[in-house]
Design an enzyme around this catalytic site. Structure first.
Site, PDB file in Angstrom:
ATOM      1  N   THR A 117      31.514 114.437 -63.414  1.00  0.00           N
ATOM      2  CA  THR A 117      32.188 114.805 -63.242  1.00  0.00           C
ATOM      3  C   THR A 117      31.768 116.043 -63.606  1.00  0.00           C
ATOM      4  O   THR A 117      31.395 116.167 -64.914  1.00  0.00           O
ATOM      5  CB  THR A 117      33.310 114.155 -63.808  1.00  0.00           C
ATOM      6  OG1 THR A 117      35.119 115.259 -64.046  1.00  0.00           O
ATOM      7  CG2 THR A 117      33.199 113.721 -65.414  1.00  0.00           C
ATOM      8  N   TYR A 141      36.816 112.043 -71.708  1.00  0.00           N
ATOM      9  CA  TYR A 141      36.588 111.714 -70.187  1.00  0.00           C
ATOM     10  C   TYR A 141      35.049 112.447 -69.959  1.00  0.00           C
ATOM     11  O   TYR A 141      34.031 112.103 -69.773  1.00  0.00           O
ATOM     12  CB  TYR A 141      37.353 111.849 -69.466  1.00  0.00           C
ATOM     13  CG  TYR A 141      37.321 112.396 -68.002  1.00  0.00           C
ATOM     14  CD1 TYR A 141      36.692 110.310 -67.682  1.00  0.00           C
ATOM     15  CD2 TYR A 141      37.326 113.017 -67.101  1.00  0.00           C
ATOM     16  CE1 TYR A 141      36.840 110.630 -66.385  1.00  0.00           C
ATOM     17  CE2 TYR A 141      36.792 112.507 -66.185  1.00  0.00           C
ATOM     18  CZ  TYR A 141      36.394 111.909 -65.221  1.00  0.00           C
ATOM     19  OH  TYR A 141      36.181 111.723 -63.951  1.00  0.00           O
TER      20      TYR A 141
HETATM   21  C1  UD1 Z   1      40.121 115.785 -64.379  1.00  0.00           C
HETATM   22  C2  UD1 Z   1      39.095 115.525 -63.863  1.00  0.00           C
HETATM   23  C3  UD1 Z   1      38.286 115.134 -63.050  1.00  0.00           C
HETATM   24  C4  UD1 Z   1      39.112 113.445 -62.810  1.00  0.00           C
HETATM   25  C5  UD1 Z   1      40.533 113.908 -63.152  1.00  0.00           C
HETATM   26  C6  UD1 Z   1      40.900 112.448 -62.533  1.00  0.00           C
HETATM   27  C7  UD1 Z   1      38.376 117.701 -65.539  1.00  0.00           C
HETATM   28  C8  UD1 Z   1      37.809 118.893 -65.054  1.00  0.00           C
HETATM   29  N1  UD1 Z   1      38.468 116.921 -64.215  1.00  0.00           N
HETATM   30  O1  UD1 Z   1      40.255 116.690 -63.543  1.00  0.00           O
HETATM   31  O2  UD1 Z   1      36.736 114.871 -63.418  1.00  0.00           O
HETATM   32  O3  UD1 Z   1      38.748 112.993 -61.889  1.00  0.00           O
HETATM   33  O4  UD1 Z   1      41.258 114.873 -64.250  1.00  0.00           O
HETATM   34  O5  UD1 Z   1      42.136 112.531 -63.096  1.00  0.00           O
HETATM   35  O6  UD1 Z   1      38.858 117.575 -66.374  1.00  0.00           O
HETATM   36  N2  UD1 Z   1      48.333 119.542 -63.375  1.00  0.00           N
HETATM   37  C9  UD1 Z   1      50.085 120.136 -63.388  1.00  0.00           C
HETATM   38  N3  UD1 Z   1      50.684 118.994 -62.895  1.00  0.00           N
HETATM   39  C10 UD1 Z   1      50.670 118.339 -62.808  1.00  0.00           C
HETATM   40  C11 UD1 Z   1      49.408 117.506 -62.242  1.00  0.00           C
HETATM   41  C12 UD1 Z   1      48.514 118.419 -62.824  1.00  0.00           C
HETATM   42  O7  UD1 Z   1      49.856 121.280 -64.008  1.00  0.00           O
HETATM   43  O8  UD1 Z   1      51.433 116.763 -62.757  1.00  0.00           O
HETATM   44  C13 UD1 Z   1      46.967 120.457 -63.227  1.00  0.00           C
HETATM   45  C14 UD1 Z   1      46.387 120.093 -64.256  1.00  0.00           C
HETATM   46  O9  UD1 Z   1      46.617 121.028 -65.620  1.00  0.00           O
HETATM   47  C15 UD1 Z   1      44.987 120.701 -63.690  1.00  0.00           C
HETATM   48  C16 UD1 Z   1      45.210 120.929 -62.180  1.00  0.00           C
HETATM   49  O10 UD1 Z   1      46.408 120.742 -61.980  1.00  0.00           O
HETATM   50  O11 UD1 Z   1      45.192 122.574 -63.941  1.00  0.00           O
HETATM   51  C17 UD1 Z   1      45.153 119.741 -61.985  1.00  0.00           C
HETATM   52  O12 UD1 Z   1      44.722 118.589 -62.705  1.00  0.00           O
HETATM   53  P1  UD1 Z   1      44.374 117.035 -62.143  1.00  0.00           P
HETATM   54  O13 UD1 Z   1      44.849 116.548 -60.742  1.00  0.00           O
HETATM   55  O14 UD1 Z   1      44.924 115.592 -62.842  1.00  0.00           O
HETATM   56  O15 UD1 Z   1      42.929 117.529 -62.155  1.00  0.00           O
HETATM   57  P2  UD1 Z   1      41.984 117.797 -63.445  1.00  0.00           P
HETATM   58  O16 UD1 Z   1      42.474 117.202 -65.069  1.00  0.00           O
HETATM   59  O17 UD1 Z   1      41.415 118.910 -63.040  1.00  0.00           O
END
Ligand code: UD1
Length: 327
Positions: A117, A141
């Site tokens: 990841t 993680y």
């Molecule tokens: C993380 C992991 C990734 C993993 C994934 C699975 C890191 C860098 N990456 O990705 O390897 O496969 O989780 O869950 O840790 N967001 C919102 N609102 C929401 C959901 C997300 O604002 O409801 C934002 C998050 O804060 C982030 C982005 O959207 O900035 C992407 O989030 P998400 O899709 O959960 O993935 P990561 O946390 O980046």
């Protein structure tokens, strides 16, 4: 000979299983169905229900089937959960992988592809991250996955064993043929959540953090279509089969989108509003992560075919509607 896909009933593993059977490979899927869904597993794959870390499970699979390569997806993936419950991550990701790798060596399985990841990078200074910066994960993680990479490196030096670790950036979208997609209940992924909000499953989407050091203050990620990610795994398999050396590759497009940009794109694709609410940052979230994937493009000749945010969202949304109509 068959390919063992651990976590093959999960989001990415189920896509990989279809891609393998589509090209005529024999596939054995091992999954404990803790988050996976049996209905997503290609009917042409052999399914075994079991947990990797449990005594005897891996030995039994590896002795009953002639396994040529392992593609290891099984594991826990939710960053905030890893902060709240780190032991679960070291058990399901690190300890389970250690058991699996050890069993591969014991049974003479020499090819291993590992789902790593971008979380191993932590909060890199680089705007586009190459593989050779020093990993510095900021959550359990990422650490649980990085430890597995280290085990793979050490084991590959000690034994007749080669691996490819693929560091995924943000995987999204669904099988364009509609056979599988992200189906985890309560999934936390942004694109899935935004599509579910557009469909009225949630009254609003939370935007976690508005004060990151990014152009609009919200988190920036490199969203990659699951089909392009799966294609990278197929290339990695061919590389190892052809005697290629162990390596680590980023898998992403090299282009970042903020949460707000994703929300606008979801609204444009679905034609529906996605109400948002501003919330504090999530535990363990970095501001920006974008891949330099030139190594994968140069060495494995990977060519992205779905590099289009709206196209990714379209397949994710189609899958979400399909799930809806099954309820
Ligand atoms: C993380 C992991 C990734 C993993 C994934 C699975 C890191 C860098 N990456 O990705 O390897 O496969 O989780 O869950 O840790 N967001 C919102 N609102 C929401 C959901 C997300 O604002 O409801 C934002 C998050 O804060 C982030 C982005 O959207 O900035 C992407 O989030 P998400 O899709 O959960 O993935 P990561 O946390 O980046």
């Amino acid at each position: 000979m068959a390919i063992l896909v651990t976590g093959g009933a999960g989001y990415i593993g189920s896509h990989m299983t279809y891609a393998l059977v589509d090209r005529g490979e024999k596939v054995v899927v091992l999954d404990n169905l803790s988050t996976g869904v049996l209905g997503l597993v290609s009917p042409e794959a052999r399914f075994v229900e079991g947990t990797i870390g449990e005594p005897g499970v891996i030995d039994s699979v590896l002795s009953q089937h002639e396994i040529e390569a392992v593609v290891h997806f099984a594991g826990s993936i939710v960053v905030p959960e890893s902060v709240a419950n780190p032991s679960k991550y070291y058990r399901n990701n690190t300890a389970a992988s250690a058991a699996l790798i050890e069993a591969c060596v014991r049974h003479g399985v020499r090819n291993f592809i590992f789902s790593s990841t971008a979380a191993v990078y932590g909060m890199p200074q680089e705007t586009v991250v190459p593989e050779d910066i020093t990993p510095a994960p900021i959550n359990p993680y990422g650490r649980s996955k990085l430890m597995t990479e280290w085990m793979l490196q050490d084991v590959s030096h000690a034994h007749d064993f080669r691996f490819v670790a693929l560091r995924y950036f943000n995987v999204a979208g669904a099988d364009p043929a509609g056979r599988t997609g992200q189906s985890t209940p309560n999934a936390t992924h942004l694109i899935k959540r935004a599509c579910q909000t557009a469909l009225g499953h949630y009254p609003y989407l939370e935007i976690f953090g508005q004060d990151f050091d990014t152009p609009d203050g919200t988190g920036v990620r490199d969203y990659i279509h699951v089909s392009d990610l799966v294609a990278a795994h197929l290339l990695a398999l061919d590389h190892l089969r052809g005697g290629g050396a162990s390596n680590i590759f980023n898998v992403g497009y090299g282009q970042g989108f903020s949460v707000r940009q994703v929300v606008s794109a979801v609204e444009a694709v679905t034609g529906k509003p996605v109400p948002v609410r501003e919330s504090p940052r999530r535990l363990g979230d970095p501001g920006m992560l974008v891949a330099d994937s030139s190594r994968l493009q140069d060495r494995l000749k990977w060519k992205p075919e779905h590099n289009d945010l709206k196209g990714i969202i379209r397949t994710a949304y189609e899958w979400e509607r399909r799930l809806n109509s099954r309820v």
